[in-house]
Structure formats: C-alpha cells, structure tokens
Design a protein around this motif. Sequence first.
Motif, PDB file in Angstrom:
ATOM      1  N   LYS A 197      -9.937  -6.968  -3.379  1.00  0.00           N
ATOM      2  CA  LYS A 197     -11.268  -6.907  -2.772  1.00  0.00           C
ATOM      3  C   LYS A 197     -11.219  -6.633  -1.259  1.00  0.00           C
ATOM      4  O   LYS A 197     -12.196  -6.184  -0.674  1.00  0.00           O
ATOM      5  CB  LYS A 197     -12.025  -8.191  -3.050  1.00  0.00           C
ATOM      6  CG  LYS A 197     -11.464  -9.422  -2.340  1.00  0.00           C
ATOM      7  CD  LYS A 197     -12.318 -10.628  -2.617  1.00  0.00           C
ATOM      8  CE  LYS A 197     -11.790 -11.869  -1.909  1.00  0.00           C
ATOM      9  NZ  LYS A 197     -12.648 -13.036  -2.164  1.00  0.00           N
ATOM     10  N   ASP A 198     -10.102  -6.870  -0.602  1.00  0.00           N
ATOM     11  CA  ASP A 198     -10.009  -6.629   0.841  1.00  0.00           C
ATOM     12  C   ASP A 198      -9.238  -5.360   1.165  1.00  0.00           C
ATOM     13  O   ASP A 198      -8.812  -5.122   2.297  1.00  0.00           O
ATOM     14  CB  ASP A 198      -9.362  -7.826   1.533  1.00  0.00           C
ATOM     15  CG  ASP A 198      -7.995  -8.165   0.946  1.00  0.00           C
ATOM     16  OD1 ASP A 198      -7.642  -7.603  -0.134  1.00  0.00           O
ATOM     17  OD2 ASP A 198      -7.277  -9.010   1.524  1.00  0.00           O
ATOM     18  N   GLN A 199      -9.054  -4.519   0.097  1.00  0.00           N
ATOM     19  CA  GLN A 199      -8.286  -3.285   0.286  1.00  0.00           C
ATOM     20  C   GLN A 199      -9.124  -2.099  -0.177  1.00  0.00           C
ATOM     21  O   GLN A 199      -9.943  -2.204  -1.086  1.00  0.00           O
ATOM     22  CB  GLN A 199      -6.977  -3.336  -0.534  1.00  0.00           C
ATOM     23  CG  GLN A 199      -6.054  -4.485  -0.178  1.00  0.00           C
ATOM     24  CD  GLN A 199      -5.508  -4.369   1.245  1.00  0.00           C
ATOM     25  OE1 GLN A 199      -5.266  -3.245   1.765  1.00  0.00           O
ATOM     26  NE2 GLN A 199      -5.383  -5.519   1.920  1.00  0.00           N
ATOM     27  N   TRP A 215      -5.085 -10.820  -8.695  1.00  0.00           N
ATOM     28  CA  TRP A 215      -5.330  -9.928  -7.525  1.00  0.00           C
ATOM     29  C   TRP A 215      -6.372  -8.895  -7.898  1.00  0.00           C
ATOM     30  O   TRP A 215      -6.227  -8.132  -8.862  1.00  0.00           O
ATOM     31  CB  TRP A 215      -4.030  -9.208  -7.111  1.00  0.00           C
ATOM     32  CG  TRP A 215      -4.218  -8.365  -5.857  1.00  0.00           C
ATOM     33  CD1 TRP A 215      -4.576  -8.765  -4.619  1.00  0.00           C
ATOM     34  CD2 TRP A 215      -4.086  -6.942  -5.788  1.00  0.00           C
ATOM     35  NE1 TRP A 215      -4.667  -7.742  -3.747  1.00  0.00           N
ATOM     36  CE2 TRP A 215      -4.365  -6.573  -4.461  1.00  0.00           C
ATOM     37  CE3 TRP A 215      -3.761  -5.951  -6.703  1.00  0.00           C
ATOM     38  CZ2 TRP A 215      -4.328  -5.249  -4.021  1.00  0.00           C
ATOM     39  CZ3 TRP A 215      -3.714  -4.656  -6.256  1.00  0.00           C
ATOM     40  CH2 TRP A 215      -3.993  -4.305  -4.940  1.00  0.00           C
ATOM     41  N   ASN A 227       0.860  -1.196   0.000  1.00  0.00           N
ATOM     42  CA  ASN A 227       0.000   0.000   0.000  1.00  0.00           C
ATOM     43  C   ASN A 227       0.879   1.223   0.000  1.00  0.00           C
ATOM     44  O   ASN A 227       2.112   1.129  -0.032  1.00  0.00           O
ATOM     45  CB  ASN A 227      -0.985  -0.033   1.174  1.00  0.00           C
ATOM     46  CG  ASN A 227      -0.283  -0.006   2.530  1.00  0.00           C
ATOM     47  OD1 ASN A 227       0.905   0.365   2.637  1.00  0.00           O
ATOM     48  ND2 ASN A 227      -0.989  -0.397   3.581  1.00  0.00           N
ATOM     49  N   VAL A 242       0.753  -6.038   1.395  1.00  0.00           N
ATOM     50  CA  VAL A 242      -0.630  -6.465   1.570  1.00  0.00           C
ATOM     51  C   VAL A 242      -0.891  -7.821   0.906  1.00  0.00           C
ATOM     52  O   VAL A 242      -1.869  -8.499   1.236  1.00  0.00           O
ATOM     53  CB  VAL A 242      -1.599  -5.405   1.019  1.00  0.00           C
ATOM     54  CG1 VAL A 242      -1.462  -4.084   1.803  1.00  0.00           C
ATOM     55  CG2 VAL A 242      -1.396  -5.181  -0.456  1.00  0.00           C
ATOM     56  N   ARG A 243      -0.028  -8.196  -0.069  1.00  0.00           N
ATOM     57  CA  ARG A 243      -0.245  -9.516  -0.732  1.00  0.00           C
ATOM     58  C   ARG A 243       1.057  -9.971  -1.394  1.00  0.00           C
ATOM     59  O   ARG A 243       1.836  -9.148  -1.907  1.00  0.00           O
ATOM     60  CB  ARG A 243      -1.346  -9.426  -1.784  1.00  0.00           C
ATOM     61  CG  ARG A 243      -1.869 -10.785  -2.213  1.00  0.00           C
ATOM     62  CD  ARG A 243      -2.596 -11.447  -1.037  1.00  0.00           C
ATOM     63  NE  ARG A 243      -3.060 -12.774  -1.379  1.00  0.00           N
ATOM     64  CZ  ARG A 243      -4.269 -13.047  -1.837  1.00  0.00           C
ATOM     65  NH1 ARG A 243      -5.158 -12.052  -1.999  1.00  0.00           N
ATOM     66  NH2 ARG A 243      -4.632 -14.273  -2.108  1.00  0.00           N
TER      67      ARG A 243
END
Length: 756
Positions: free
Chosen positions: A729-731, A726, A710, A716-717
């Motif tokens: 969806k969770d960011q 990717w 980020n 984050v992944r």
Amino acid sequence: MAILALQARASHVQGGQLTYRWVSGTTYEVTLVTYRDCSGIGAETSFTLAARSGGCASTATTATLIQTGVPLLGTPYCPGIQAQVICPDNSGTVPFTNFKEYTYIGRINLPPADEWVLSVESCCRPETRTLAGGVSAGFRFEATLNNRITPAGGTVQTIENTSPRFAANQAGIRFECAQKNATVTFSANDPVDNDSLVYELAPPLDGCNTPNSFLSYPTNLRCTTRTVAGCTYTCSGTTPASFSPTFPIAVSFDTTGTCPNRTLTPRFRFSPADGLFSFTAASFVPGNTTAAQAQNKYVVVGKVTEYRRFPGSNRRYKVGSIRRDMLVVIIDCGTNSPPDPPQVVVSTQQTNAVVRTTRDSTYITVQACNYARVRLRFTDPNTSNLLTVEPFNNPSNVLEGGDIGEYLGVSANGSAQPQATLLFQPQPNFVGTTRTLLFRITDDGCPFKGTQVRPVVIRVVEGEFARALASTNQQNQAVVCEGQPVTINALVQRPDSVIRNRQVYAFTWSGSRTGITPAEGLNPGDANLQNITVRPTRTTRYYLTITPTRAFQPALCRDTASILVRILPRLTASFTVAERAFYANRDNIPPRIFTFTNTTPSLAPNDSVRWTYKRITNDAGEQVMEDEIVFSRQRIGNPELTLDQGGQYEIRLFVFNNVAGTSCPSAVALKTVQVPPLVIPNVITPNGDGKNETLVLQSLPDNNQVQIFNRWGRLVREYKNYQNDWDAKDQPDGIYYFMVTAQNGQRLKGWVEIIR
C-alpha cells in the motif's frame, strides 16, 4: 480273661424276635428266635404261641412252636478264646460269657382280622442296668398282623402278608467296647411283599400292653453344666432321669465349640430310616458278680412296622409289625478299637459322584443316567489287625437288581485292608430315592473282636451332563462374522463306559427344543453327527440331544444342551467430505482442510474404525507411489485432515465389527479429493475488492525471512516469519522482487507485479 468268667445264672433268655410267613389261605408259619445266656439254665424245647384279635382279655388262638435246627453259638471272641468257649445245652458253669441262638417254628390259623397280636412269653430277663425287677422281670416277644384292611372310601380287603426279615448275620446280642464309637442295627428287609418299612425304638414288654419298668439313669453319668480351668461346658439337651426306650444306654458326650464356651451332647443317635443306632458307652464296670456284670448290660428293643399302598389309593396302610429284643453288653476292649470308617474312592472321572463321611455313616450321592465306580477301603486303627467285611443286607435287593448299581464283592478279605467295589448306573426313575447298604466289619482283636456296622447311604439325584462347545472355546456361545463357518463340538461330560462295556451315544442337532425344526445353516444329512459345521445367516441357537444307547433307558436318559451362535452383521462403510481453504479467500491454492463424517449405518460402540489417506497423482497429474497413512481412528465426531501438496488423494474409511474378541473383515469406503497445485502468484491487485489483496507465498518454512525489493534493488520491506500480509500500500505499481531465506540458509527468489 479272668473278668470274662461267669457263674451259672437262673435266667437264660437275653433277647430274640417273633416273625411270620404266609403259607396258604389263612395258615401262617411263625418263627421264634431266642438268644440264651450260656451261663443260664437250659433252653426250652418248645414255646406256646398266643394270637389275639380282640385285646389282652380276649380268647387266644394258640399253637406250639417246636425247637428246630442246630443252635448257633455266638462268636464274639478271637479264635484263641473262641476255641475255649463252651455253651452246654443245660445249665452249668462256662469259662467265658456267650450266647446261643435257638429257633422255634410252628403253624397257626389266622383268619382275616383288623389286627392280630402274636406273642410268646417267657421268664425271665437277665439282670441289667436298665430294667427294674432283676431276674423276675418278664419277657414278652410280640408281632402284629393286619390281614383285613379297609381303605378310605374303599371296600374291605383281605390280604396275605409275610413279615420282614432281620439280617441273618447280625445277632440280637451285641458286645460293644466301652468308650469306643459303636453302631448297631436291627435293619430288616421285606423281599416277599416289598412293603415300606418304618423303624423305631420301642419299650421292652413284661406282658400284654405292659412295658417293663426302667431304672434311674446313673447320676454320675448325667450331663451337668460345669466350668473347668476357665472353660464352661454347657449341656445340649439333657440326659434323662431314667432310662427309656429312646435313651436305653448310658453314654458319653460329644464336645463341640472352643473355650471359653463348649457344648456337651449325649452320644446316642438313632435313624428311623434304617434302624441304626450309634453310641459311645460311658463306662465298663469290672467284676464277675451278677451285680457287676448287670451294670454292663442294656436292653434295646427295635420295632419295624410295615406299610402297604393299595391300588387306587395314595395312602399307605399298616399291614404288620415285628420287634427285636436286643441285649447290648459293654466290654473292656483294652487297646483294641473298632474298625475305622471306610475310605471312599471314586475311580471314574466326570461322574459327579459326591462322597461324605461322618462318624456314623458314609454317604454317596450318584447321578441318574451316569456311571460311577466306587471303592470302599477298610482299615483298622490297630494296624496289625486283620479285617473281615461282609454285607449286612442283600446288596442286590438294595441296588434294585442292577437298576441302581451292582456290588462286586470284597477283595483281599481277611487282610489288613480289604476293599469293596460298587458300580453305579442308576436309572432315572430312581431319582430322589435313598438306599442303605450295611457292612459288618470285624477285626481279629483279642480277646474280643472289634466289630463295626457301617451304613453306606446311596442317594440318587438327577444329572445334567451333556454340554456343547463351539470350536472357538467360547463355552456357551460363539460369535462369528456373517458368512463365516463355525464348528460346534458335542462334548459328553461323563465317562465313556458303563458296567462291563463302553457307552455309545447318538447325537441329534436341531433348531428347536422339540427337535423337529431343521437347524439353520446345517446340511440336513449332518444332523446326527457328533461335530457339525454350520453357516448361519442370522443369530441362531442350536439344540443338541445326546442319547446313550447302552445300559440306560434311552428315552429317559437323554441329555440336552444348546449353544448360541451370534452373527456379526456385515457393515457398509460410508462417509461424507467437506473442504475449506487454509487461507481465507484462497480457494485455488493449498493447503486444503478436509472434514469427514462417518455415516456407516448400525455402527456399534465396540466397533472400530481407521481413516487413511494416500496421494496418487501430483500437481502435474502424474502418478506417484506413496505410502498409505493413518490419520485418525476416531469412530464418532468429525476428524480433520490438512493437505498442502497439490495432487489427487484417496481417502479410505475402514470399519471393523468387534464383539467378544471377534473382529470381522473390514468394510471399506473410498473417496478422492483434489488439492490445487502450489502456484506462487506474480500479480496482486490491492484495490480493496477483497480479492488477491496480498502477496501469498505457499508452504513457507518455519523461522523464515522474507525480503521484498523494488526494481532498482532497494529493500522496501523485510519480515520475520512472514504471514502473507504484504499489500504494497505504500509502494507504487510496478515490478517487485522477493527472496525467502529458510533457517538452514536455503533461499527462494521470485517476482510479483503490483496493479491497482
């Protein structure tokens, strides 16, 4: 030599023949030849000739035959013995057995009749192994003349006829070696009338329509089935109970097969085509008594019947016959054997002459309209013997005055290996005919000379010799590409010479068998060249006629051949292209997958293809120089090509004709395809509308690592071998950074914005 001595005998006529010659009108000259036993009584000074046309009891027309000329002494011995042979004109004792030939001539008037029977009778025959009656047996010479012919459906015709003539250099008395192969002939020719002659073995005559009686065949010389040392010998045919006209000599047997089963065949052969008979005498009985010497004497009678074809009729009618009464005397030749069969050498190439040699005859098959030079090499099993070779019948007549061939004579005659040379160039009208040359081969063995009569049978067959070959050496056809020239060579498969000259051929090329159709793709001015160059536009057969211009009959000796020139049609290559995205719903980014379909018309199973690609501009539109790459050789089906670099590509399809080893220049089809540039998106919209939902990174290396951070630098992944999936969806929305690390440690960094 002591066994050759003879005592005086009462009988004296051993053999002979009666012949006639037309003089004029109804006048005929009749000749009687007799062979007198030198140990017998003196020869007559004349004979009475009787002619009857109404059977034995009819009144005879007579004439007197007067002895004429000088009697000829037989010459069966080597020079040293022959010099001691005497043959007094009157009876007396002689040191060695021999004979003299006497000739009697007279004229007689013979008006037209269905058949005249001419005869001379004498007493008596010598005592022989074959005939009953001993010296009391009668001796009748006979000939017939049919000088009035009634053809079927025709009118009566009066004819003149001269009888055939027996070979002058072959006496009717023959001395042949016991246990040695012998060939004897009563061959004749008819040079005056050229009638057809038929030969047969006939009974000896005691009187009119009265044959002499034959004695029993020796029991100890008959063929019997027997088993020896575990091997069974079986008779093929049987030896007769008595001698007969067709089995007049006691003979040995040919043995064929292998143990335990072998076959015995009496060694006596007769040829009705030329009057030859061959045999192997079974035995010789020594001694100088009459009874002993009679066991070595055999009577053989040869009959020659002549037939004539008349205009308008396909039948042949008998016009006369003559007989030769022969005495075959079997002698002990000791170590001397008769000459060998000749060795035949065909000295010209490509003649197709075929030679076959048997125990009795030599066969030469020659082809019409062709030239062959043949040599007969004569040898003797007794290598120290010298040989004399002479033709038995007139070679010029046999060879039709050169229309079949020529006889060049004998070289080195009188040597150990004389050689006769024959040249053949048969005209086509003699196809299917057979001619026989007879050679007498005599050695100088002592005391008796070995003699062999060798028939050389010449058969004329049809010949096909011309052949055209394409320059590609594809034998009977050529395969070329459309528009290409091809050279065709006319090859003459026969020697380039004829008798005493070189052959010259005329050549004609045509587009049909008739020779009147112009040849496709050939300049008309070249139609008579030996070798031609053609440019056919379609598959064409070319016809060749080869005509000899020397020695042969041109119209009948033409040879024909043909060659097929097959044209491979020019192909027109074509194909279609379909494309799709490598990643679903990513039409604007590489890689791109292209599928091709070959739509070339008339593509044959043997034709071959080649697919290639080449990038010509990069994703910025700049020209690039890259190699052309083959990606498929698939002829049918749908080859695929995946391109992952942006830019423009040329796709080529090459199509090749391939037949019988010939490959034509390729036909080419060209298309261009476009691959979008590699652009890493910096915005994704994961809002569920199915578009731009994930972060897609193009051309990821294998075994990659992808890390996403980020904006504050927090990871984050993280992915191993990222699959472009990717969707954040969770960011929350905002700016994110990514780093791609390859297996070799190289890194690629970038950013992407999330907007929903």
